[in-house]
Design a protein around this motif. Sequence first.
Motif, PDB file in Angstrom:
ATOM      1  N   ALA A   1      44.014  45.110  45.318  1.00 10.94           N
ATOM      2  CA  ALA A   1      43.631  46.158  46.053  1.00 10.94           C
ATOM      3  C   ALA A   1      45.046  46.481  47.076  1.00 10.94           C
ATOM      4  O   ALA A   1      45.493  47.438  47.424  1.00 10.94           O
ATOM      5  CB  ALA A   1      42.612  46.073  47.326  1.00 10.94           C
ATOM      6  N   ASP A   2      45.616  45.342  47.646  1.00  9.83           N
ATOM      7  CA  ASP A   2      47.007  45.290  48.204  1.00  9.83           C
ATOM      8  C   ASP A   2      47.993  46.133  47.187  1.00  9.83           C
ATOM      9  O   ASP A   2      49.000  46.326  47.787  1.00  9.83           O
ATOM     10  CB  ASP A   2      47.399  43.831  48.571  1.00  9.83           C
ATOM     11  N   ALA A   3      47.930  45.943  46.151  1.00  2.84           N
ATOM     12  CA  ALA A   3      48.973  46.257  45.110  1.00  2.84           C
ATOM     13  C   ALA A   3      48.691  47.830  44.647  1.00  2.84           C
ATOM     14  O   ALA A   3      49.340  48.219  43.645  1.00  2.84           O
ATOM     15  CB  ALA A   3      49.013  45.408  43.853  1.00  2.84           C
ATOM     16  N   ALA A   4      47.683  48.450  45.267  1.00  2.00           N
ATOM     17  CA  ALA A   4      47.525  49.802  44.802  1.00  2.00           C
ATOM     18  C   ALA A   4      48.535  50.766  44.926  1.00  2.00           C
ATOM     19  O   ALA A   4      48.582  51.625  44.174  1.00  2.00           O
ATOM     20  CB  ALA A   4      46.022  50.445  45.665  1.00  2.00           C
ATOM     21  N   ASP A   5      49.490  50.661  45.954  1.00  2.00           N
ATOM     22  CA  ASP A   5      50.635  51.255  45.790  1.00  2.00           C
ATOM     23  C   ASP A   5      51.628  51.264  44.977  1.00  2.00           C
ATOM     24  O   ASP A   5      52.993  51.858  44.676  1.00  2.00           O
ATOM     25  CB  ASP A   5      51.297  51.644  47.197  1.00  2.00           C
ATOM     26  N   LEU A   6      51.582  50.004  44.077  1.00  2.00           N
ATOM     27  CA  LEU A   6      52.465  49.426  43.382  1.00  2.00           C
ATOM     28  C   LEU A   6      52.413  49.586  41.838  1.00  2.00           C
ATOM     29  O   LEU A   6      53.254  49.699  41.053  1.00  2.00           O
ATOM     30  CB  LEU A   6      52.808  47.732  43.629  1.00  2.00           C
ATOM     31  N   VAL A   7      51.200  49.380  41.407  1.00  2.00           N
ATOM     32  CA  VAL A   7      50.666  49.702  39.989  1.00  2.00           C
ATOM     33  C   VAL A   7      49.299  50.483  39.835  1.00  2.00           C
ATOM     34  O   VAL A   7      48.631  50.295  40.757  1.00  2.00           O
ATOM     35  CB  VAL A   7      50.334  48.180  39.397  1.00  2.00           C
ATOM     36  N   GLU A   8      49.199  50.945  38.695  1.00  2.00           N
ATOM     37  CA  GLU A   8      47.847  51.525  38.502  1.00  2.00           C
ATOM     38  C   GLU A   8      47.203  50.694  37.422  1.00  2.00           C
ATOM     39  O   GLU A   8      47.956  50.087  36.324  1.00  2.00           O
ATOM     40  CB  GLU A   8      47.737  52.910  37.834  1.00  2.00           C
ATOM     41  N   VAL A   9      45.892  50.381  37.329  1.00  2.00           N
ATOM     42  CA  VAL A   9      45.192  49.487  36.384  1.00  2.00           C
ATOM     43  C   VAL A   9      44.808  50.268  35.164  1.00  2.00           C
ATOM     44  O   VAL A   9      44.243  51.205  35.236  1.00  2.00           O
ATOM     45  CB  VAL A   9      43.940  48.719  37.037  1.00  2.00           C
ATOM     46  N   GLU A  10      45.368  49.402  34.060  1.00  2.00           N
ATOM     47  CA  GLU A  10      44.880  50.114  32.920  1.00  2.00           C
ATOM     48  C   GLU A  10      43.864  49.334  32.194  1.00  2.00           C
ATOM     49  O   GLU A  10      42.756  50.132  31.539  1.00  2.00           O
ATOM     50  CB  GLU A  10      46.012  50.096  31.793  1.00  2.00           C
ATOM     51  N   HIS A  11      43.580  48.029  32.273  1.00  2.00           N
ATOM     52  CA  HIS A  11      42.673  47.452  31.559  1.00  2.00           C
ATOM     53  C   HIS A  11      42.304  46.166  32.653  1.00  2.00           C
ATOM     54  O   HIS A  11      43.129  45.534  33.204  1.00  2.00           O
ATOM     55  CB  HIS A  11      42.910  46.726  30.394  1.00  2.00           C
ATOM     56  N   VAL A  12      40.918  45.656  32.611  1.00  2.00           N
ATOM     57  CA  VAL A  12      40.364  44.659  33.265  1.00  2.00           C
ATOM     58  C   VAL A  12      39.868  43.887  32.405  1.00  2.00           C
ATOM     59  O   VAL A  12      38.735  44.122  31.565  1.00  2.00           O
ATOM     60  CB  VAL A  12      39.287  45.082  34.437  1.00  2.00           C
ATOM     61  N   LEU A  13      40.441  42.395  32.267  1.00  2.00           N
ATOM     62  CA  LEU A  13      39.930  41.593  31.492  1.00  2.00           C
ATOM     63  C   LEU A  13      39.215  40.347  32.081  1.00  2.00           C
ATOM     64  O   LEU A  13      39.416  40.072  33.239  1.00  2.00           O
ATOM     65  CB  LEU A  13      41.301  41.071  30.924  1.00  2.00           C
ATOM     66  N   ARG A  14      38.073  39.933  31.236  1.00  2.00           N
ATOM     67  CA  ARG A  14      37.366  38.754  31.630  1.00  2.00           C
ATOM     68  C   ARG A  14      37.711  37.549  30.541  1.00  2.00           C
ATOM     69  O   ARG A  14      37.606  37.901  29.417  1.00  2.00           O
ATOM     70  CB  ARG A  14      36.203  38.852  32.124  1.00  2.00           C
ATOM     71  N   GLN A  15      37.781  36.467  30.936  1.00  2.00           N
ATOM     72  CA  GLN A  15      37.938  35.181  30.060  1.00  2.00           C
ATOM     73  C   GLN A  15      36.771  34.717  29.517  1.00  2.00           C
ATOM     74  O   GLN A  15      35.552  34.715  30.053  1.00  2.00           O
ATOM     75  CB  GLN A  15      38.681  33.946  30.890  1.00  2.00           C
TER      76      GLN A  15
END
Length: 398
Positions: free
Chosen positions: A377-391
Amino acid sequence: MKKIDGHKLLNFASHLDDSTIEQAKDTAAMPFVHPHVALMPDAHSGKGSAVGTVIPTLDAVIPAAVGVDIGCGMIAARTVYAEADLAGRDLAALRVALEDAIPLSPGNYNDNVDRYPFTRARIALLEDLAQRNEVDLGHSTTWRRQLGSLGGGNHFIELCVDERDRVWMFLHSGSRGVGNKIAQKHIKVAQRLMEQWWWTDRLPNRDLAFLPQGTREFACYLRELAWAQRFALENRAEMMDRFRVALAEWMGVDPTTADQLEVERVNTHHNYTVKERHGGRDVWLTRKGAVDAHEGVRAVIPGSMGTRSYIVRGKGNAAGLCSAPHGAGRRFSRTEARKRFTVDDLAERMRGIEYRHGEAWIDEIPDAYKDIDQVMADAADLVEVEHVLRQILNVKGQ
């Protein structure tokens, strides 16, 4: 983002402890910093300078700020498989196969370099690079056998599933013992030069000792730094190729066709120095626990074991020095984590994930790290999320 008054320092983290802020202030006070130091959302205190610090410098580099695990970073590869393709298969058997294919823990190296057909080409590439750039590797005669080994601490291997149930191979490692030797050598050289030039008393701490551009020592460090960064990149690629072979065998596929199982790959550093342009000047940009987030550049941001990880694309934020966080960032030291948590706590947090059980990994429990969702959330101005991974599987070095 918040400017810390009186200092050339911008902070992107919503949660920071006092020691991290003080370390960042010390780094930002160095006279050759330009235009400012950026603290990433996952920043926490480290050796010399805080982890999660982006440091642009004019005509100088601080070896201890780069760190001792030169080129440490992440690699992720999406496979042709979906989670449904893994149904009924024994994940523990894959974990054991990975532990056999990739030496784990500090000091554990390959018995030989002939087990896999792709290893020799990487060694030849690194040998040629060392020779052309006059890199002295006499301190690390075992470096060839280190290639394709994981290391310890928070280095790990994972099998993950994304938001579309696609299966990814995922791992975190760096330049191993050879990179550490290179780093330690040049940190000592920088400290010795500070003493010779009567600079030691002007440094906030000895680990901010620097090498000035134009000196023989600076040129030597940059050559050996570049080699260690390439070793780290090739080390991750080597392990990923071994992971792919192990996955193919586990899935009952001919391992000689394992390359057909991979769709895409992202391989990125988060401990390194590179020349870039910021604030209208060419600078040596050190990302200590941060990734390249220039516009459109893809990167990998892992959570802690048992939490989510992210494939991202940079937004090119100039205030953030075109950088982004490298992970969750520690909340508690390893010693403090061992005081607070037990092996049963770890087992509860890892419920449903195949992993190496035991007390050795208590200090890697997710609770010892910052909340990765808050970091992102803090990085929202730095990157956009392409994929969310779970182990679904985790293998840690010890």
